[in-house]
Design a protein around this motif. Structure first.
Motif, mmCIF file in Angstrom:
data_model
loop_
_atom_site.group_PDB
_atom_site.id
_atom_site.type_symbol
_atom_site.label_atom_id
_atom_site.label_comp_id
_atom_site.label_asym_id
_atom_site.label_seq_id
_atom_site.Cartn_x
_atom_site.Cartn_y
_atom_site.Cartn_z
ATOM 1 N N ILE A 5 -49.240 25.046 40.283
ATOM 2 C CA ILE A 5 -50.140 25.727 41.212
ATOM 3 C C ILE A 5 -49.687 25.410 42.624
ATOM 4 N N PHE A 6 -49.419 26.456 43.387
ATOM 5 C CA PHE A 6 -48.765 26.278 44.689
ATOM 6 C C PHE A 6 -49.548 27.011 45.770
ATOM 7 N N VAL A 7 -49.778 26.302 46.889
ATOM 8 C CA VAL A 7 -50.485 26.898 48.016
ATOM 9 C C VAL A 7 -50.068 26.193 49.299
ATOM 10 N N GLU A 8 -50.027 26.932 50.408
ATOM 11 C CA GLU A 8 -49.839 26.294 51.714
ATOM 12 C C GLU A 8 -50.990 25.322 51.932
ATOM 13 N N SER A 41 -45.573 21.455 43.370
ATOM 14 C CA SER A 41 -44.248 20.912 43.089
ATOM 15 C C SER A 41 -43.179 21.865 43.626
ATOM 16 N N TYR A 42 -42.147 21.278 44.226
ATOM 17 C CA TYR A 42 -41.050 22.092 44.737
ATOM 18 C C TYR A 42 -39.924 22.241 43.718
ATOM 19 N N VAL A 49 -45.487 29.816 37.738
ATOM 20 C CA VAL A 49 -45.873 29.297 39.049
ATOM 21 C C VAL A 49 -46.967 30.208 39.593
ATOM 22 N N HIS A 50 -48.109 29.607 39.892
ATOM 23 C CA HIS A 50 -49.266 30.371 40.351
ATOM 24 C C HIS A 50 -49.449 30.113 41.840
ATOM 25 N N TYR A 51 -49.126 31.115 42.644
ATOM 26 C CA TYR A 51 -49.226 31.004 44.103
ATOM 27 C C TYR A 51 -50.600 31.487 44.565
ATOM 28 N N MET A 57 -43.883 28.499 53.102
ATOM 29 C CA MET A 57 -43.585 27.537 52.033
ATOM 30 C C MET A 57 -43.622 28.211 50.666
ATOM 31 N N ALA A 58 -44.651 29.027 50.451
ATOM 32 C CA ALA A 58 -44.778 29.699 49.157
ATOM 33 C C ALA A 58 -43.648 30.691 48.923
ATOM 34 N N LEU A 59 -43.314 31.460 49.952
ATOM 35 C CA LEU A 59 -42.265 32.456 49.778
ATOM 36 C C LEU A 59 -40.896 31.814 49.609
ATOM 37 N N THR A 60 -40.670 30.682 50.257
ATOM 38 C CA THR A 60 -39.407 29.965 50.054
ATOM 39 C C THR A 60 -39.314 29.455 48.623
ATOM 40 N N HIS A 61 -40.400 28.865 48.131
ATOM 41 C CA HIS A 61 -40.395 28.369 46.753
ATOM 42 C C HIS A 61 -40.227 29.528 45.767
#
Length: 326
Positions: A5-8, A41-42, A49-51, A57-61
């Motif tokens: 789970i990914f978020v700025e 996690s990077y 991967v749930h953005y 940061m999210a778009l780079t990952h």
């Protein structure tokens, strides 16, 4: 199946609703599936991967992640008008950015329809936001603490708004209502996540300084649950929303909701709130003790369908299905 789970979640981003929602979801899934879910996690090697944001940061990952890339649409183009400077420029980027993901999760039927119109070929799933009903619950001790900080007595009616200080959130109507109802204490919790880039920043600051003694702007508070517990009415005069967590949090705490009559609120919250078309109607609702008493009796039970346990389960089922189909 392993999910990330990914978020700025740095600087002012951590105060935006999508960050809070992502944390709430992560904590609930991690409690039951600790080995299946990671937080921000990077590393690239996840099945899913749930953005929850689409900042740098999210778009780079997303550019190097190997798993199925899901985005929850906490924002759609119409929400930026009256909220962010240069909204037209930003809105033109949505189809391009959203189109980079493999799957979109919409959180309300109206937002689902907007996404499908914008990207007809994008696979979508409807999963509403969830609320931690164990955290957000009526609490007399928290009520006393919050009202003590406000320096208001037990007989004073406290109207609470939790939102960014922007025109889209209805801050001008909030101030007008406070002026029309000097016997009521109006409290706005929140600030400017976009700082001086927020719409009408200087104008709003000037009006805040000119507001009456019954108006209190707290900024961000250490324990938001105390604010809900200390309120008698929750007011959300926002002109455009998808499914704000603040309404679920207020309802779970048993606070009657008075909100603007917009499609999302009408379709999602229905009879669990009083929906107004103008400030005169809003004032009438906030003076209608019979209607408010009815809402106090149903508010908390209404949120059972949005309990975070149930919503986390729906997300896990979606992750598994998409990973298997990949």
């Amino acid at each position: 199946m392993r999910a990330n789970i990914f978020v700025e979640d740095i600087f002012f981003f951590k105060y935006i609703g999508c960050s809070t929602l992502a944390k709430t979801l992560y904590r609930q899934i991690h409690e039951k599936h600790p080995y299946d879910v990671a937080w921000n996690s990077y590393q690239p090697d996840f099945d899913v991967v749930h953005y929850h944001s689409f900042g740098p940061m999210a778009l780079t990952h997303r550019s190097y992640s190997k798993g199925v890339k899901i985005l929850t649409a906490h924002s759609t183009p119409r929400l930026n008008d009256g909220n962010v400077a240069f909204s037209t420029i930003i809105n033109n980027q949505y189809p391009k950015i959203y189109g980079k993901f493999d799957h979109i999760i919409a959180i309300t039927p109206p937002s689902l329809r907007e996404i499908e119109e914008m990207l007809p070929d994008m696979p979508t799933t409807l999963i509403p936001n969830g609320v931690n009903r164990e955290k957000f619950t009526p609490d007399e001790e928290k009520r006393r603490r919050f009202r003590s900080c406000l320096q208001v007595d037990d007989d004073t009616t406290v109207v609470l708004t939790v939102a960014q200080e922007t025109p889209r959130k209805g801050i001008y109507d909030f101030l007008k209502l406070a002026k029309k109802m000097p016997d009521v204490t109006f409290v706005w919790v929140g600030g400017y996540p976009y700082s001086v880039l927020s719409k009408d920043y200087a104008k709003i600051e000037l009006l805040k300084r000119k507001s009456g003694k019954n108006v209190k702007f707290t900024g961000f508070v250490p324990d938001i649950t105390e604010a809900y517990a200390g309120a008698d009415i929750f007011l959300l005069p926002s002109y455009a929303e998808i499914m704000p967590m603040v309404l679920l949090e207020a309802l779970a705490t048993g606070v009657p909701v008075v909100a603007r009559d917009i499609p999302e609120f009408r379709e999602v919250f229905g009879d669990a709130s009083l929906l107004f078309s103008d400030i005169h109607e809003a004032e009438g609702f906030m003076r209608d003790e019979t209607a408010l008493r009815r809402l106090r009796g149903i508010s908390r039970s209404f949120t059972e369908r949005f309990d975070i346990n149930r919503i986390a389960g729906e997300h896990m089922n979606t992750y598994k299905r998409l990973a298997e189909d990949a």
